[in-house]
Design a protein around this motif. Sequence first.
Motif, PDB file in Angstrom:
ATOM      1  N   ALA A1344      78.547  77.833  56.500  1.00  0.00           N
ATOM      2  CA  ALA A1344      79.948  78.305  56.428  1.00  0.00           C
ATOM      3  C   ALA A1344      80.434  78.657  55.061  1.00  0.00           C
ATOM      4  N   VAL A1345      80.140  77.531  54.137  1.00  0.00           N
ATOM      5  CA  VAL A1345      80.789  77.612  52.518  1.00  0.00           C
ATOM      6  C   VAL A1345      79.908  78.536  52.102  1.00  0.00           C
ATOM      7  N   ASN A1346      78.612  78.742  52.231  1.00  0.00           N
ATOM      8  CA  ASN A1346      77.763  79.870  51.469  1.00  0.00           C
ATOM      9  C   ASN A1346      78.122  81.148  51.801  1.00  0.00           C
ATOM     10  N   ARG A1347      78.421  81.164  53.027  1.00  0.00           N
ATOM     11  CA  ARG A1347      79.014  82.580  53.556  1.00  0.00           C
ATOM     12  C   ARG A1347      80.204  82.959  53.010  1.00  0.00           C
ATOM     13  N   MET A1348      81.144  82.015  52.633  1.00  0.00           N
ATOM     14  CA  MET A1348      82.496  82.440  51.910  1.00  0.00           C
ATOM     15  C   MET A1348      82.328  82.520  50.514  1.00  0.00           C
ATOM     16  N   GLY A1349      81.016  82.174  49.966  1.00  0.00           N
ATOM     17  CA  GLY A1349      80.946  82.390  48.555  1.00  0.00           C
ATOM     18  C   GLY A1349      81.021  81.057  47.663  1.00  0.00           C
ATOM     19  N   GLY A1350      80.467  79.938  48.304  1.00  0.00           N
ATOM     20  CA  GLY A1350      80.194  78.589  47.380  1.00  0.00           C
ATOM     21  C   GLY A1350      81.358  77.695  47.374  1.00  0.00           C
ATOM     22  N   ASP A1352      83.496  77.645  44.845  1.00  0.00           N
ATOM     23  CA  ASP A1352      84.682  78.464  44.251  1.00  0.00           C
ATOM     24  C   ASP A1352      85.286  79.306  45.095  1.00  0.00           C
ATOM     25  N   ALA A1353      84.905  79.303  46.567  1.00  0.00           N
ATOM     26  CA  ALA A1353      85.620  80.045  47.430  1.00  0.00           C
ATOM     27  C   ALA A1353      86.928  79.485  47.775  1.00  0.00           C
ATOM     28  N   GLU A1354      88.197  80.458  47.922  1.00  0.00           N
ATOM     29  CA  GLU A1354      89.442  80.049  48.242  1.00  0.00           C
ATOM     30  C   GLU A1354      89.739  79.583  49.675  1.00  0.00           C
ATOM     31  N   VAL A1355      90.186  78.348  49.838  1.00  0.00           N
ATOM     32  CA  VAL A1355      90.305  77.892  51.398  1.00  0.00           C
ATOM     33  C   VAL A1355      91.795  78.795  52.029  1.00  0.00           C
ATOM     34  N   GLY A1356      92.505  79.290  51.149  1.00  0.00           N
ATOM     35  CA  GLY A1356      93.514  79.997  51.785  1.00  0.00           C
ATOM     36  C   GLY A1356      94.725  78.946  51.752  1.00  0.00           C
ATOM     37  N   GLU A1357      96.013  79.430  52.389  1.00  0.00           N
ATOM     38  CA  GLU A1357      96.991  78.646  52.207  1.00  0.00           C
ATOM     39  C   GLU A1357      96.868  77.665  53.205  1.00  0.00           C
ATOM     40  N   ARG A1358      96.777  76.290  52.926  1.00  0.00           N
ATOM     41  CA  ARG A1358      96.834  75.243  53.932  1.00  0.00           C
ATOM     42  C   ARG A1358      95.274  75.244  54.790  1.00  0.00           C
ATOM     43  N   GLY A1359      94.293  76.071  53.903  1.00  0.00           N
ATOM     44  CA  GLY A1359      93.267  76.001  54.595  1.00  0.00           C
ATOM     45  C   GLY A1359      92.973  77.038  55.747  1.00  0.00           C
ATOM     46  N   LYS A1360      93.757  78.065  55.733  1.00  0.00           N
ATOM     47  CA  LYS A1360      93.757  79.106  56.941  1.00  0.00           C
ATOM     48  C   LYS A1360      92.459  79.786  57.028  1.00  0.00           C
ATOM     49  N   CYS A1361      91.300  79.785  56.069  1.00  0.00           N
ATOM     50  CA  CYS A1361      90.249  80.535  56.029  1.00  0.00           C
ATOM     51  C   CYS A1361      89.290  79.775  57.000  1.00  0.00           C
ATOM     52  N   PHE A1362      89.577  78.388  57.060  1.00  0.00           N
ATOM     53  CA  PHE A1362      88.611  77.834  58.056  1.00  0.00           C
ATOM     54  C   PHE A1362      89.438  77.170  59.368  1.00  0.00           C
ATOM     55  N   SER A1363      88.447  77.275  60.502  1.00  0.00           N
ATOM     56  CA  SER A1363      88.916  76.466  61.727  1.00  0.00           C
ATOM     57  C   SER A1363      89.504  75.276  61.730  1.00  0.00           C
ATOM     58  N   VAL A1364      90.218  74.772  62.471  1.00  0.00           N
ATOM     59  CA  VAL A1364      90.877  73.462  62.527  1.00  0.00           C
ATOM     60  C   VAL A1364      89.493  72.498  62.645  1.00  0.00           C
ATOM     61  N   GLY A1365      88.787  72.756  63.412  1.00  0.00           N
ATOM     62  CA  GLY A1365      87.378  71.854  63.439  1.00  0.00           C
ATOM     63  C   GLY A1365      86.715  71.813  61.978  1.00  0.00           C
ATOM     64  N   GLN A1366      86.722  72.870  61.270  1.00  0.00           N
ATOM     65  CA  GLN A1366      85.798  72.991  60.095  1.00  0.00           C
ATOM     66  C   GLN A1366      86.806  72.356  59.047  1.00  0.00           C
ATOM     67  N   ARG A1367      88.131  72.314  59.115  1.00  0.00           N
ATOM     68  CA  ARG A1367      88.931  71.385  58.327  1.00  0.00           C
ATOM     69  C   ARG A1367      88.683  70.168  58.511  1.00  0.00           C
ATOM     70  N   GLN A1368      88.401  69.551  59.719  1.00  0.00           N
ATOM     71  CA  GLN A1368      88.145  68.133  59.915  1.00  0.00           C
ATOM     72  C   GLN A1368      86.902  67.856  59.061  1.00  0.00           C
ATOM     73  N   LEU A1369      86.117  68.798  59.422  1.00  0.00           N
ATOM     74  CA  LEU A1369      84.847  68.590  58.708  1.00  0.00           C
ATOM     75  C   LEU A1369      84.684  68.301  57.228  1.00  0.00           C
ATOM     76  N   LEU A1370      85.792  69.203  56.679  1.00  0.00           N
ATOM     77  CA  LEU A1370      85.927  69.021  54.957  1.00  0.00           C
ATOM     78  C   LEU A1370      86.422  67.690  55.036  1.00  0.00           C
TER      79      LEU A1370
END
Length: 1463
Positions: A1344-1350, A1352-1370
């Motif tokens: 998922a991180v590689n797909r976004m650009g490594g 240095d990829a932005e996670v968006g405001e309050r992590g909105k680029c990730f799903s809730v599950g991916q946020r828990q993994l982070l």
Amino acid sequence: MRFFGPAELVAGLCHTDEQNPFPVWQDGHISPCFNQLVLGALPHAGMAIFSACYLGTTRCSLFQTAPPCGWRLRLVSALLAALLFTADVVVVSLLQQADMYLDVFADGCAILAWLVHFSAIAVLQSTAFRRTRGPPLLLLLVLLSVPNVVITLMIYCDSQEYLHLTQPLKLARFVLASTRTVPLLVYLLAFTFPCISDAGYTLYINAVDGSPLIPESAEPDTGEMVAEDGSSCVSRLFYLWMNPLFRRGQRGELDRPADVYHLPQKLRTNVVCRYFNQNLLGLLRVLHKAFGLRFYILGVLKVLVNLSSFAGPLLLSALVNFMEDAGAPVSTGVYCALGLFATSLLTSVLQNIFNYEVSKVALAARAALVSSIYSKALQVSGSSLASCTLGELVNLMTADSDRVVNFFRSFHELWSMPFQFCITLYLLYLQVGVAFLGGLGVALLLLPFNRFLAIRILSNSKGMLRCKDDRVKLMTEILFGIRVIKFYNWEPHFTQKVNDSRKQELSHLKAIKYLDAMCVYTWAALPVVISILTFVTYVLLGHQLTAAKVFTTLALVGMLVVPLNAFPWVLNGILEAKVSLDRIQRFFKLTNQDLQAYYALDSQTSVLLNQGTFSWQGPDSPTDGETGLFLVLVQGSLVVVVGKVGCGKSSLLAAVTGELSRLSGVVYVADRAAGFGLAAQEPWIQHASVRDNILFGKAHDPAFYQAVIEACALSDDLNVLPNGDKTEVGENGVTLSGGQKARLALARAVYMDKDIYLLDDPLAAVDTDVAEHLMKKCIMELLKGKTRILCTHRLEFVYKADLVVLMDNGTIVRTGTAAEILPLVEDVPGSPPDLCVDDDPDQLGAEQKQAGGLSWRVYRTYWAAVGGVLAASILMSLLLMQASRNLSDWWLSHWISELKNNSSSRTNGSTSAAFSSPHLLLFSPGGLMSFPSSSVQTFPSNTSSDVQFYLNVYTCIAVANTVFTALRAFLFAHGVVCASTFIHRRLLDRVLKATMTFFDTTPMGRVLNRFSSDVYSVDDKLPFVLNILLATVFNLLGMLVIISYSLPWVLVPLLPLALFYFRTQRFYRHTSRELKRLYSLTLSPVYSHFSETLTGLGTIRASGSSARFVEENARRLEQNQRCLFLSNAAAQWLDIRLQLIGVSVVTGLGVIAVVQHQFDSVDPGLVGLSLSYSLSITMLLSGLISNFTETEMQLVSVERTEEYSTNLPIEPQQLNAQVRPAAGRLEFRGVVLAYRDGLPNALDGVSLVVRPGEKVGIVGRTGSGKSTLFLALFRMVELDQGEILLDGLDVSTVGLAQLRSRLAIIPQDPFLFSGTIRENLDPCGRNPDQQLLDVLDQCHLSSAVNRMGGLDAEVGERGKCFSVGQRQLLCLARALLTQAKLLCIDEATASVDQKTDKLLQQTIREKFHDKTVLTIAHRINTIMDCDRVLVMHAGKVAEFDTPAALCQTDQSIFHRLVGLRGE
């Protein structure tokens, strides 16, 4: 017999020639015949006919008060006019003139007309017209009779016999005709100022008649009254309608927003928004259309104010002329004094009306702007909104709308200043001819320099706003994620981050303040430069420089500098408004949600997706959302969507609700207008009671409400809450546990009673038996017959579905029955996670408003923030600046007297106008009224040397004055920046050290308001008004010293006036201060409601509740506008009284000067000086109190930041114990903990020991105290009794930073900060990139991180680029990075699919094999391989043993839970 036609009839009636029976013009004016028949009889006949039409109007018998005095005056006027015309008929009959019948006919028509009109008014004042001016036609009828009266008087005046005492009857006709003007004038005045109220002058919000049905003797309730509407003209002029409010404020009873008046009808938010066109693409055009006409009419008033302000110097000049001439008649002086009184009074009244009306237009514009921004935010599409952060949107509503509103105040100054400038220039030309061009040239050369300064200020202002946006956005995130920050001990890092952002903001602020200081200095130095250059030019042109020329020119240059001085500020305000207008305009240009275009028309199914491709970005972006979706749902079916974390389940629901951009394909939803019942994955809870959250604006149906409560398993929770369903929940539900929030959001969706339900994993955060209950009672039974789309990771419930949808990587892989789909998903049955309500669910306190005057502590705080030495230096430079200015004025006066005495002795006592004071010379006959060359006079050489001497001294004083001005300007700018830095640093430091209890019980909007509005006030608004206040105070002191020195007798009237001034400002300040505080208090709910709306936009729009939220915003805004309107009105109430004091001082000075002139005891130079000062006393007095009050109001911001900087409860900051290397042994000894006094114990005597490296699972029902164990361990809440030992060390003796750095936690709510993935994993930058990539790999996030650009990829405001599950993994990855020996996991994988969860548990076992791990159970299989299981119940340890031992005990709670799972 002779034919008798119309011509003969008219000729006989008018006594005219038959050849020209009806002349229009006769003897140089309109003929009596035309006047009486066309201008007299005809309009009166019309008046009689049209007035008769109103005699049948329906009367109303409910009125219990006397009719308004406006109607009574018109009634009396009509009767009086009829009587005067009757008297005229009598006199005409006695006179027996040739045209007698013409006059009798015209008078008869008039008598009939006025009597019918009298009857019509008597009828109308008892009808619905009573509270208005009545039909405008009545006014037109009366106005038509005015030309007749005017021409009659002109005819009488031209004929001498009507004015001669020898002709008493003709004189009587002239007197009667003159008297007829009186009732006409009274009638017109009564119509213009209808006085629609009696002594009460108040309209009540619920009363039709405008007065209470039962008259009250007690003090009226101000909260029930309507401001201004229904007040008489006198009441409006002197703001008497404000008095009940002022009395209430003085009694100290102005505590709540509900205590203030309601807005006048025309200023109500809903009325204003009706006129404000919602097509907002050309915002300036829309504002112009809505408010332009009213605004331009005020411009006419501004012209009158400007013109009347020039009358003061004219009359002043005449008065000083009178004093120069010892033999002048006393009547001249009296006329001058009376003229000064009349013109200053007129100027005062007009200026006051202008300011008040402009503030009303600005208020209406503010209501329109704020409402429009709110409405737009509800309409804008999800993809467009993604380009704006929450901080930016809140700033649009706060700072930007305020700047646009300030434009309304600045605009009229923009043209009126050049207007004043041109008039003054013309007067200057009359005085010194073309020589004034030398000085003007310098002023014009300074304009490009000033423009350069303005451009620099503008660019810095833009930069400062940008930095402010970033800082507010960062603060918003910090407040949202404060738990995570405290758990991980990241406060120092985020403090530094905010300070860095603030540093950039302050660098712009510093530039703005120094550039402002340069502007101030440039314009303050300008008068001296212009004067000296003008004189040099004048001499070079070959003229002789005289004292007369010097003073006149100096006086005019002084007048010239006022518009020049203020112009940059006005321009700056307008440029700032332009920047803000553009920002708002950009927001309004964002694309709206177009649901009609988004959804197709179809009638066969409930929900249909066909070849749908959707994106979270705009329509032009590459596809990053859902692709090629095909799905058909039948009405009433249950559809379960499954798939691994991040596969696009939530995006599928967003595609159905229309939050995504549809790039291609078809979407159809049956009855979309009715909305959906949406339970989002991250529950959105409003800051309201539990009941209000569930009802969500719908009516309360007790039976259905109870059914929903039971179906959503909320009964037990409501029994636990202190006030049941009336308990307030904090902002975003902070006082509830995750499970309670999920169930509350589900209950709200169910109570909406929609046809289609979208349920995004509501079962993730509840235990097995609760999940079973929700599935059975709620989803299967209560929602039976509804179309339900349920996203879940709980595969045990999939068998109940009519259709199962498997998703992966943003596409629907397959649809079918549970039997077909489940083999494709690895089946690990789910089980009980459980949640707690460990946070205090007590009602949140409303924001407290400080009462009474500002304490000296606030002033001391600001003094200390500036720095004692620096503050003292600023005051000293101000004193020197004022002293040097007054000294230069006194020196001019001394110069006049000396030159006058020298001249008198040389010319044997003859006086010349050339030697009068500067103010006299302004309009002296030899000055302005004749061409400059005619007033040139030559002097003996010694007089020239005198001029040289005086001019040199004056120049020295003036140079000293400019030096002190520069010193004061730059010192003040430096002091302001120091204060801003100090106040923000203390506030930030204290807030980040505050206890979690503070954050749980304080709405975020309230804290954010301190960092946005209040800090902006301290940075920008407070310095601006404080600067003006200090200048005004010193100016006033200097002026009083000079006036008292010049005319000591003036102290006699000054003492009672000073007493009146003191009492007035005290009466005013009580209420004004409370109104400002109430304004601040009602502002927070507007902003917090806006940010709450933006957070829950998905839910609001899906449920179709936008209109209700717009209404709620209008209600909150209306309450805020009431306080702001009355704050403005209070300022004008004070202003008109201070203006009257100023008028009294000017008149008093004039009278004293005239009296002293009769006793030959006055020096005209000093009188000129005093009077010139007194002309500005009104401005200074009103400036003093309004600036003092405004400064006090802005200091409320310092008070509010100081309240947080000193009074917040903070966490213990000691650093005493030395921390030994951790082994991970944990011991609780008799731990007792309650969240707050009066609440039940959350932990009640907990004692247990966890050995180093042991893995412990924790289970228990809601509210059993599971999460509280973690909070106690991390010292988020301090213990009441007992102790917690970590490796044998009492944690209460360890510094928080050391303690938390030895522990790691994966919290229940996954929180990410906007920024890069690297910053989120390792904010402090302690780990190399390779290590970060390793932990991402261990958490199955690499792809998922590689797909976004490594990294240095932005996670968006309050992590909105990730799903809730991916946020828990982070968040898990964060924990893996810490070197802690003890890890706490709080249901960290609730939103993760079962396969990923299995892999994660393996990762945790491997990575933390030698560390102590405490896990609040999420799935039973997770804790089955734990070393021991801790079962909590009601804050006590119920069981603590190995899973195997507990399973063998039949009475064990754990055994029962495992049994449930087995089923």
